[in-house]
Structure formats: structure tokens, C-alpha cells
Design a protein around this motif. Structure first.
Motif, mmCIF file in Angstrom:
data_model
loop_
_atom_site.group_PDB
_atom_site.id
_atom_site.type_symbol
_atom_site.label_atom_id
_atom_site.label_comp_id
_atom_site.label_asym_id
_atom_site.label_seq_id
_atom_site.Cartn_x
_atom_site.Cartn_y
_atom_site.Cartn_z
ATOM 1 N N ILE A 176 0.874 -1.173 0.000
ATOM 2 C CA ILE A 176 0.000 0.000 0.000
ATOM 3 C C ILE A 176 0.912 1.224 0.000
ATOM 4 O O ILE A 176 1.747 1.392 0.883
ATOM 5 C CB ILE A 176 -0.940 -0.009 1.207
ATOM 6 C CG1 ILE A 176 -1.892 -1.206 1.087
ATOM 7 C CG2 ILE A 176 -1.718 1.288 1.308
ATOM 8 C CD1 ILE A 176 -2.803 -1.396 2.270
ATOM 9 N N ALA A 177 0.749 2.061 -1.012
ATOM 10 C CA ALA A 177 1.711 3.137 -1.253
ATOM 11 C C ALA A 177 1.377 4.388 -0.448
ATOM 12 O O ALA A 177 0.211 4.780 -0.354
ATOM 13 C CB ALA A 177 1.741 3.468 -2.740
ATOM 14 N N VAL A 178 2.419 5.007 0.104
ATOM 15 C CA VAL A 178 2.253 6.269 0.833
ATOM 16 C C VAL A 178 1.587 7.342 -0.031
ATOM 17 O O VAL A 178 0.709 8.066 0.450
ATOM 18 C CB VAL A 178 3.619 6.751 1.376
ATOM 19 C CG1 VAL A 178 3.540 8.201 1.857
ATOM 20 C CG2 VAL A 178 4.072 5.855 2.520
ATOM 21 N N PRO A 179 1.954 7.486 -1.331
ATOM 22 C CA PRO A 179 1.263 8.493 -2.151
ATOM 23 C C PRO A 179 -0.252 8.277 -2.196
ATOM 24 O O PRO A 179 -1.022 9.247 -2.201
ATOM 25 C CB PRO A 179 1.892 8.306 -3.533
ATOM 26 C CG PRO A 179 3.254 7.775 -3.248
ATOM 27 C CD PRO A 179 3.087 6.882 -2.065
ATOM 28 N N ASP A 180 -0.694 7.025 -2.234
ATOM 29 C CA ASP A 180 -2.133 6.743 -2.223
ATOM 30 C C ASP A 180 -2.765 7.194 -0.914
ATOM 31 O O ASP A 180 -3.887 7.714 -0.892
ATOM 32 C CB ASP A 180 -2.377 5.244 -2.427
ATOM 33 C CG ASP A 180 -2.276 4.829 -3.894
ATOM 34 O OD1 ASP A 180 -2.598 5.669 -4.752
ATOM 35 O OD2 ASP A 180 -1.869 3.694 -4.156
ATOM 36 N N LEU A 181 -2.039 6.985 0.184
ATOM 37 C CA LEU A 181 -2.554 7.383 1.494
ATOM 38 C C LEU A 181 -2.666 8.902 1.610
ATOM 39 O O LEU A 181 -3.623 9.426 2.190
ATOM 40 C CB LEU A 181 -1.645 6.842 2.600
ATOM 41 C CG LEU A 181 -1.650 5.315 2.785
ATOM 42 C CD1 LEU A 181 -0.464 4.888 3.637
ATOM 43 C CD2 LEU A 181 -2.935 4.852 3.412
ATOM 44 N N ILE A 182 -1.687 9.610 1.053
ATOM 45 C CA ILE A 182 -1.735 11.081 1.076
ATOM 46 C C ILE A 182 -2.850 11.585 0.161
ATOM 47 O O ILE A 182 -3.610 12.486 0.523
ATOM 48 C CB ILE A 182 -0.368 11.664 0.680
ATOM 49 C CG1 ILE A 182 0.660 11.363 1.778
ATOM 50 C CG2 ILE A 182 -0.453 13.158 0.429
ATOM 51 C CD1 ILE A 182 2.061 11.801 1.459
ATOM 52 N N LYS A 183 -2.937 10.981 -1.012
ATOM 53 C CA LYS A 183 -3.984 11.362 -1.961
ATOM 54 C C LYS A 183 -5.367 11.168 -1.357
ATOM 55 O O LYS A 183 -6.285 11.961 -1.582
ATOM 56 C CB LYS A 183 -3.835 10.523 -3.235
ATOM 57 C CG LYS A 183 -4.806 10.877 -4.349
ATOM 58 C CD LYS A 183 -4.525 9.994 -5.561
ATOM 59 C CE LYS A 183 -5.476 10.325 -6.711
ATOM 60 N NZ LYS A 183 -5.188 9.474 -7.905
ATOM 61 N N ASN A 184 -5.511 10.103 -0.568
ATOM 62 C CA ASN A 184 -6.806 9.777 0.033
ATOM 63 C C ASN A 184 -7.058 10.532 1.337
ATOM 64 O O ASN A 184 -8.125 10.414 1.937
ATOM 65 C CB ASN A 184 -6.873 8.261 0.284
ATOM 66 C CG ASN A 184 -8.288 7.744 0.302
ATOM 67 O OD1 ASN A 184 -8.984 7.797 -0.714
ATOM 68 N ND2 ASN A 184 -8.747 7.270 1.453
ATOM 69 N N GLY A 185 -6.034 11.273 1.805
ATOM 70 C CA GLY A 185 -6.198 12.046 3.031
ATOM 71 C C GLY A 185 -5.994 11.253 4.298
ATOM 72 O O GLY A 185 -6.423 11.674 5.383
#
Length: 880
Positions: A191-200
Motif C-alpha cells: 500500500i503506497a504512501v502516495p495513495d494514502l496522502i492522496k486519500n487524506g
């Protein structure tokens, strides 16, 4: 027995990245393993519960602590139970249910309780209770003795192993890494950190480094240490007694009679020849032939620290008994090495002893770095500052230190950090200390603390030398409550800077309000670093615009080009996590390169300019968000790639007009240009000779001038060209051969049917190879195997050897490794060779476990020392 799917159901909506992972779940679980990297904030426990529900078999969930074990139970009841009527779970491994939550310690204790034949009895116990799924939470915590139990369980046929972790222990020893992946399997998804940031689910953040130089006393110690090593090395090169001993050894005088020994210890044999060459000895021609070279064909490496270590480690430690006749020479060498601290714990180490670098990592100069960061953060964020400083030790011996003389504070630790800041800012009332055994707060916060604890009296006493600060004696019954209350005061801003140990605050403790984290810790491990960073990058419900600044500290070794061991530890730390580049093009990658630091620290005199730039960028909170958003928009998945550095003498920037031309082509171009300029110049100068001596003689003269003038360069160009070819194009061909093997041979559970190879080369010359349209698991498999093929040759079972007619005439051969997993047997190695010959070149397969194979392996290893990349390839993770 109750069915998990009938009684458990996730009550909410899956986040996009969670759903994406679950969509590929069935593919990942085919091989009986599921290994997932899930960073803090990604809902790892909830995903784990969904996984075990979908598998639908009796499950044992193992966690590193009771706290995390209890979190599994609470998440189960809160997020999955329908009507709250599911009770078929247990917290006791001795009374298992359909789902049993326990700890690694409990499993180990259960195994020990069986006494003799514990392995068999443990397996029988698990089978008796029909446990068919094993969930390993944060398996990087496993201690040596715990592994045995888990490997015993893996012997159960049909057992499914699910591994969940925030950070695999990549920086452990090779044995530990192999053991970890043998247990958990290859990484299936991340699970990618960029996805987590993008998702808030994580906040935008940036890593910074504050640099310092050692204290004067430390610099003197380091310089003196280096001088002692240099003097020893010079004396070693002048040691005629050792040289005479070596040149009279049978394996050196008559190498043909000692081939078994030479091929058993090829690196040691090479170190002797390199040493004697550096001492000015004319080398035995037969020795060179064994290495695969003619007398005029070999260019030896210098006898550097690495070769010194190999030579002396073998003579003084590994094979001391074989060289008993050397004792009169070896004893003085051993004494000298121990005296200067190079020989410790039966290991020769010229790079530097651990004490030297521990001194650097705990340098008092870092105290000033911490103060500068805290002061800058307070000025910048004012009442919004929420800073946490994590370090390794408490150092209670500094509690009674009085006065403002910071020179007396000469160690890094919780109390020294507090004392140092107060010495610089005696009126700072917003500091606090929180550890498992020590709590210190300002008297302004004390009344608020009592109110939160609902206690009229606390046992406190003034902290000597620190006006207004109180030392709180914490009773065991109130330890957790006081920790919660101090955390609440930190959240409210009554405390703005909290100092603690990584052991107490680094993992498990949570305060989403943190916006500045200072890692004043010696530990450079992937696991600890990532867990500590996780505290600062969580979102804060009370502050939707939160951004996080994570500060790392480095004390540079002024005698080392690369900055020394402290910088090396920091580089290890940065390999553990992804982040956004600090300037220029916005991209997301792991590693320290994204901070754009100097390459040669010994030539970097003005650290203050670098530090001021870092502090200035730390102020620009809105830029964090902008750069993350820009970089996230440029990709959609984390790609594992292999980076191969450019290492020619000419800088790539000067050659970029040649695009991907290699050094050989560059020299050929020089020759062509040179000849084109030479011809008209020659004709003009020799026009009179044409009239007087005739055209034939002039042609002879022209050819001779051409050969003498351009022959050496032409030969060099051809040799480099045939040795390397075009590395960029050739590596792509190697990747293509490997991919076709994986797609068609079905030996590595490679399922990405549409996988394609991509390669990129940047302006610095470094090129990268990676797969697109492939799963994380398959990308990992491909990159790991490709790295093995082109890595420095060590001791593979099979080699691919290419040597056409021209290469033989030039004394050149190319050697590449058949990866270990492919070269387990000759049949698979030959299959791989088929794809290699189709896509790369017409190489032959060589088995290295015969006498002939050993001889060729030695040539291959020595060829690598001379010709291969100066820097080894490196696996990286990039958002693309």
C-alpha cells in the motif's frame, strides 16, 4: 463451527487503495503466502481481518505485544461483528477458537512447555485444533528463538501464511533477511504512501537533515586514527619479511600444484598478487595466467583498505594455523592492529571501529543542531508548534547539572537535550520530558496535569539548575495515566516540545498533533526509523491542513569523502521510506538522493548554508502539499526498479550529446575525428615528399603515422566496446531474456502476462530498468533476479560466458551470473541460457563447482574488479 463469512462483515466502505489490494487478493494467495507492506495509517489490522475472513479457516493471529494483540480484538468487534454476536474468538493460545489472537512470546512459551519433542508436539497441537491460517503481524519484531516455532508450523501441509508489516528488515544481515523472506514469502503487494496522502489518510510531509561537525577533540581523535592506519598501511607495503614469506609459498611459486587451494580462496590469492604488485614485485607469469591474463594485459587495482582487510583477515584470523611459519611476522602485525583498534572480535576492519562512529552519532554538536531546529520551529509556527524529539538514552547523570555552560553537556540523551535547550533559553516554559521512568514538566503545566489526573497532590521536586521545572515521581499505578495526561497537554499546546526515548514514544504511542519530529537517535534501522516517522505523518482531525517536518541529524566525518559512518547510517534510514523530492522536478522515491546533497563532503566547507536552506524550506508548509500533489499526479503506482550508475571518467553531462553511446564508441568517435583532421594536415606537410619520393613511399609513411598515432586509441576503443558493448542496451536485452524466461517457464509464480520492460536514462547517465503492467510481487521477483545477474560475481553455481573470436584475441570475456533460484539445477540453467542466447548473445553455460569451473570463476571475479561498474546497481522504489 461458525463460518467466518456468515458472522463477520466489514461495516463501512473500503478506501480506494484497500479495495485495489483486495481485488488482487485471490491471485496473491495462490501460493499459500500473502506478504503485504502497509505503512502506518493504512488500516493494516482491518485489512488483516478481512483477509482471514475471506480465507475462512481457523486462524492464529500473532502480534509482537499484548497492546497490539488487543487492538486486533477491538477492531474485530468494532468493524466486523454483525449485531455484536460473534464470540468465537480467544486471547489465549491454550484455548484456541475459530480466531485466536496471541503473541509470539506466547507461542514460544507454549512450545517450550511441551519439553522434549516440542516440535512434534507443537505441530500435533496446531493440527488438533485445525488451525490452517497463520497471520504474522509486524514479523520484523521476531527474535531469534521465536523463528524456530514458526518454521515448525510452516511444515504443516496446506497452512496459509499471511504476513503484515510496515517495514521489512532490509538492513538486517543477509542471513536474517533470507530467513524473514523464507518465512513470509516474497512481497505480494504494498500500500503506497502516495495513495494514502492522496486519500487524506496521511499528511503531506518532508524529510530534512541538519548537519554538524565533530567537536575539536573528536576531530583530533579521527585524524589521529586515520594517520595511524595510513602509517600501518605504508609499513605493510615496506614489510620485506612478509613479502619474502609470501613469494616462497608453494601456492605462489607452483600455482598449478595448488589449484584446489587457490580456487577455494580466490579473493585471498588475488589480494596477495595485488599486494606484491604494489610492493614492486615482478609477478609470476603463471599466477597471471591462472587469473586469466597475459603479462601485458593486466591493470591491477591499488592495494587499498579493502584488499588489506582481505589479506590480513586470512593470515591473522581465518587461516592462521596454515601459516604457522609466519608467526614471527604475524605477531607484530597483530599487536599493531589491536593497538590502533583495527583488529577486534576476530575481524580486521580498516574502515573504522564502531567506537569511532558511535562517538560521531552521539556527538555533542548534535545538541546545537536540535536547539536550532526547535528554536526555528517555535519562531515559525509559534503557538502551533508541536515538536517531538526522540533519542536513545535518558542520561540521568545530567539531572543535577547547573548553570548555562553548554560545554559540560557532552553526551546526547533526553536529559542533556532538555538541559542544553534551557541553557540557551532559560525562560522557555513549554518543554517536557516523557519516558517510561522519567517525567519532567514546567510548573506552568503542573496544575493542568493534576487537573487531568484528578489528583490534588503529586510527589514532585524541583529540577536542579533548571528554574521552574519539576521532576515527577511516577507511581507504577499512574504510569499510563500520566503518559496520557502529558500527551493531552502536548495536544493542547501547554507543552510544545516533548523529549522522550524512541523505546517509549517510538512505537505504539500516538499523538496526531505532532508537526515536527527530530530523530536524535543512533539507530539507523529501517524498522525503527519508519515506526518513528509514522508518529509525525498521521493526519490530525483537529488540524486538516497539518503538514509534517521530519528532521534527521548527521555529524560528518571531515576525513571521509562520503561523510563517514553517521552519514552511511542516515542513507540506510532513507532507504526505508518514500518521500517527495525537495527541489526541482517533483518526484516520489525512496533513498536520500531526493534531498540533492553534495557528493564530496570533504570539499564541502560551508555546512551553515545547507542548514539554512533546510530550515528555510521547512517553513514552506504549503510547498509540501504542492509538491506531493504534483508528484502524485505524475504517477499511479510504486515501481520497483534497478538503477545502474554511470561511472566513466568523462562526466555524462559532457557526453550527453552522444546519447547512450558508451565509452568505447566515444573513443572511436575521437579516432574518426582525429583521422579526418590528420589526413589533410599530413598531405599539406608532405606534398613535397610526394613529388620527390613518389606516392608509394608516402603511403607507407602515412600508414605508419596512422598506426602509431591512432592505433593505441583504436585498440582501447575496440577493447572497451567488445567488453561492455552498450551497457544501457545490453541491460535491456538481459531484462528481456529474464522476462521471457519468467513468462514461459512458470518457475517463480510469475503471473503478469502483460508485463513489459521499460528503461530510462537521465542526464547524469544513470539508467533504470523496471516493469510495467506487473504486480508488486512480480516486479520484486524480476528486479531481484536482474540485480543478481549483473551484480559483482561472488560464488554462483552457474555462469554465462561469452567469448567470440575477436574477444579471445583481445583477451576479453564477458561473465554474467545465472541467478541462484534459476541455477538450482542444470536443466533450469540451460533453459535460461536458451532465452539469453535468443535475446542477448551466444554465451555458454559454465558449472563452477568443477576444477575447470573454479578456474573460470576466478577469472570472472578478477575481470569484474578491473572492468565492471565502479558502483554497484541499486534497487529503488519510485512512483510512476
Amino acid at each position: 463451527m461458525q463460518k467466518l463469512s456468515d458472522n463477520l462483515k466489514f461495516k463501512y466502505t473500503w478506501r480506494n487503495y484497500q479495495q485495489k489490494f483486495l481485488d488482487g487478493f485471490q491471485e496473491h494467495i495462490k501460493d499459500g503466502h500473502l506478504h503485504v507492506i502497509a505503512p502506518p495509517g493504512s488500516g493494516k489490522t482491518i485489512l488483516g481481518l478481512e483477509i482471514l475472513k475471506r480465507i475462512g479457516k481457523p486462524t492464529l493471529v500473532l502480534s509482537p505485544t499484548l497492546t497490539i494483540r488487543n487492538q486486533w480484538r477491538s477492531r474485530l468487534l468494532e468493524f466486523f461483528t454483525v449485531n455484536g454476536n460473534f464470540d468465537n474468538y480467544s486471547l489465549d493460545i491454550k484455548s484456541p477458537e475459530l480466531i485466536t489472537f496471541s503473541t509470539y512470546q506466547s507461542l514460544f512459551a507454549l512450545s517450550k512447555s511441551f519439553g522434549e519433542n516440542s516440535k512434534e508436539q507443537l505441530l500435533a497441537y496446531i493440527k488438533k485444533h485445525q488451525i490452517e491460517t497463520l497471520v504474522l503481524d509486524e514479523a520484523h519484531h521476531l527474535k531469534n528463538e521465536w523463528w524456530h516455532c514458526l518454521f515448525h508450523l510452516k511444515a504443516i501441509e496446506g497452512l496459509t501464511v499471511v504476513s503484515l508489516t510496515a517495514t521489512p528488515p532490509y538492513d538486517s544481515t543477509a542471513t536474517e533477511i533470507h530467513r524473514y523472506f523464507s518465512l513470509c514469502g516474497a512481497i505480494d503487494d504494498e500500500i503506497a504512501v502516495p495513495d494514502l496522502i492522496k486519500n487524506g489518510d496521511l499528511c503531506p510531509h518532508q524529510d530534512f537533515i541538519y548537519f554538524s561537525k565533530p567537536e575539536e577533540a573528536q576531530i583530533k581523535y579521527i585524524v589521529n586514527y586515520r594517520e595511524r592506519i595510513l602509517n600501518f598501511t605504508n609499513n605493510l607495503l615496506a614489510n620485506t619479511d612478509l613479502q619474502e614469506k609470501l613469494i616462497t609459498q608453494d601456492f605462489y611459486v607452483n600455482p598449478k600444484k595448488s589449484l584446489d587451494y587457490i580456487y577455494q580462496y580466490p579473493t585471498f590469492f588475488s589480494s596477495i598478487i595485488i599486494y606484491l604488485n604494489s610492493c614492486g614485485f615482478a609477478l609470476n607469469e603463471m599466477n597471471l595466467k591462472i587469473l586469466g591474463f597475459a603479462n601485458n594485459d593486466v591493470t591491477f587495482p591499488s592495494f587499498n583498505y579493502e584488499w588489506s582487510e582481505i589479506l590480513l583477515q586470512h593470515l591473522l584470523v581465518d587461516q592462521r594455523e596454515k601459516f604457522i611459519s609466519f608467526e614471527d611476522v604475524l605477531m607484530p602485525l597483530e599487536k599493531d592492529l589491536k593497538r590502533i583498534g583495527v583488529l577486534e572480535n576476530k575481524r580486521v576492519n580498516f574502515i573504522g571501529d564502531e567506537v569511532l562512529y558511535r562517538n560521531l552519532s552521539n556527538s555533542p554538536s548534535k545538541l546545537e543542531s536540535i536547539f536550532k531546529i526547535v528554536n526555528h520551529t517555535d519562531l515559525s509556527l509559534q503557538e502551533g508548534a508541536r515538536t517531538v524529539i526522540l533519542t536513545d538514552f535518558i542520561r540521568k547523570e545530567f539531572l543535577n547539572l547547573e548553570g548555562d555552560d553548554t560545554k559540560l553537556i557532552n553526551k546526547l540523551g533526553v536529559v542533556p537535550i532538555l538541559k542544553y535547550i534551557l541553557a540557551k533559553q532559560p525562560n522557555n516554559a513549554s518543554l517536557a520530558v516523557l519516558t517510561g521512568s522519567l517525567v519532567i514538566v514546567n510548573e506552568n503545566a503542573l496544575s493542568h496535569l493534576k487537573e487531568l489526573l484528578a489528583i490534588a497532590q503529586l510527589v514532585v521536586k524541583p529540577l536542579e539548575g533548571s528554574a521552574g521545572y519539576m521532576f515527577i515521581q511516577v507511581p507504577d499505578a499512574l504510569k499510563n495515566k500520566i503518559a496520557e495526561s502529558v500527551t493531552q497537554l502536548f495536544k493542547e499546546g501547554i507543552i510544545k516540545t516533548l523529549i522522550g526515548t524512541k523505546a517509549f514514544l517510538g512505537e505504539g504511542w500516538d499523538a496526531p498533533c505532532i508537526n515536527t519530529l527530530i530523530l536524535a537517535s543512533y539507530v539507523g534501522s529501517f524498522v525503527s526509523s519508519n515506526q518513528m516517522r509514522g508518529r509525525a505523518i498521521r493526519v490530525d482531525a483537529d488540524n486538516p491542513n497539518k503538514t509534517g517536518a521530519i528532521w534527521h541529524l548527521a555529524c560528518l566525518d571531515p576525513t571521509a569523502i562520503d561523510g563517514g559512518k553517521d552519514m552511511e547510517k542516515l542513507q540506510q534510514r532513507f532507504e526505508a521510506f518514500n518521500g517527495v523530492s525537495i527541489r526541482d522536478e517533483a518526484y516520489i522515491s525512496n533513498g536520500i538522493d531526493r534531498l540533492v546533497l553534495p557528493l564530496n563532503w570533504s570539499e564541502t566547507s560551508d555546512l551553515s548554508a545547507i542548514n539554512e536552506d533546510m530550515l528555510s524550506r521547512a517553513q514552506q508548509k504549503s510547498v509540501f502539499t504542492e509538491r506531493w500533489n504534483e508528484a502524485i499526479a505524475n504517477g499511479n503506482v510504486l515501481v520497483r526498479e534497478l538503477n545502474i550508475p554511470f561511472s566513466e571518467a568523462q562526466s555524462f553531462a559532457r557526453q550527453k550529446q552522444l546519447n547512450a553511446l558508451n565509452a568505447g564508441k566515444y573513443v572511436i568517435l575521437e579516432v574518426v575525428l582525429g583521422v579526418s583532421l590528420f589526413i589533410p594536415e599530413f598531405l599539406i606537410k608532405n606534398f613535397g615528399a610526394v613529388l620527390n619520393k613518389g606516392i608509394v613511399q608516402v603511403i607507407y609513411l602515412f600508414c605508419a603515422a596512422l598506426i602509431f598515432g591512432f592505433g593505441p586509441k583504436t585498440f582501447k576503443a575496440l577493447k572497451i566496446y567488445f567488453l561492455f558493448g552498450n551497457q544501457y542496451k545490453k541491460t535491456k536485452k538481459i531484462g528481456k531474456a529474464l522476462l521471457h524466461y519468467l513468462l514461459h517457464e512458470k518457475t517463480s509464480n510469475f503471473e503478469s502476462k502483460n508485463a513489459k520492460i521499460f528503461a530510462e536514462q537521465n542526464l547524469k547517465g544513470t539508467f533504470s530498468i523496471y516493469l510495467k503492467e506487473a504486480s508488486q510481487h512480480d516486479c520484486n521477483v524480476f528486479i531481484s533476479l536482474l540485480e543478481e545477474v549483473i551484480a559483482p560475481i561472488d560464488n554462483p553455481r552457474y555462469l554465462l560466458v561469452n567469448g567470440n573470436f575477436i574477444k579471445r584475441r583481445l583477451g576479453i570475456r564477458n561473465y554474467y551470473v545465472v541467478p541462484k533460484d534459476i541455477g538450482k539445477n542444470k536443466i533450469e540453467a540451460l533453459r535460461f541460457k536458451g532465452y539469453w542466447n535468443k535475446h542477448v548473445d551466444g554465451s555458454k553455460i559454465l558449472f563452477t563447482r568443477t576444477l575447470k569451473g573454479r578456474k573460470e570463476l576466478l577469472k570472472a571475479r578478477f575481470s569484474h574488479l578491473k572492468y565492471q561498474f565502479e558502483e554497484v546497481s541499486k534497487k529503488t522504489i519510485t512512483w510512476k
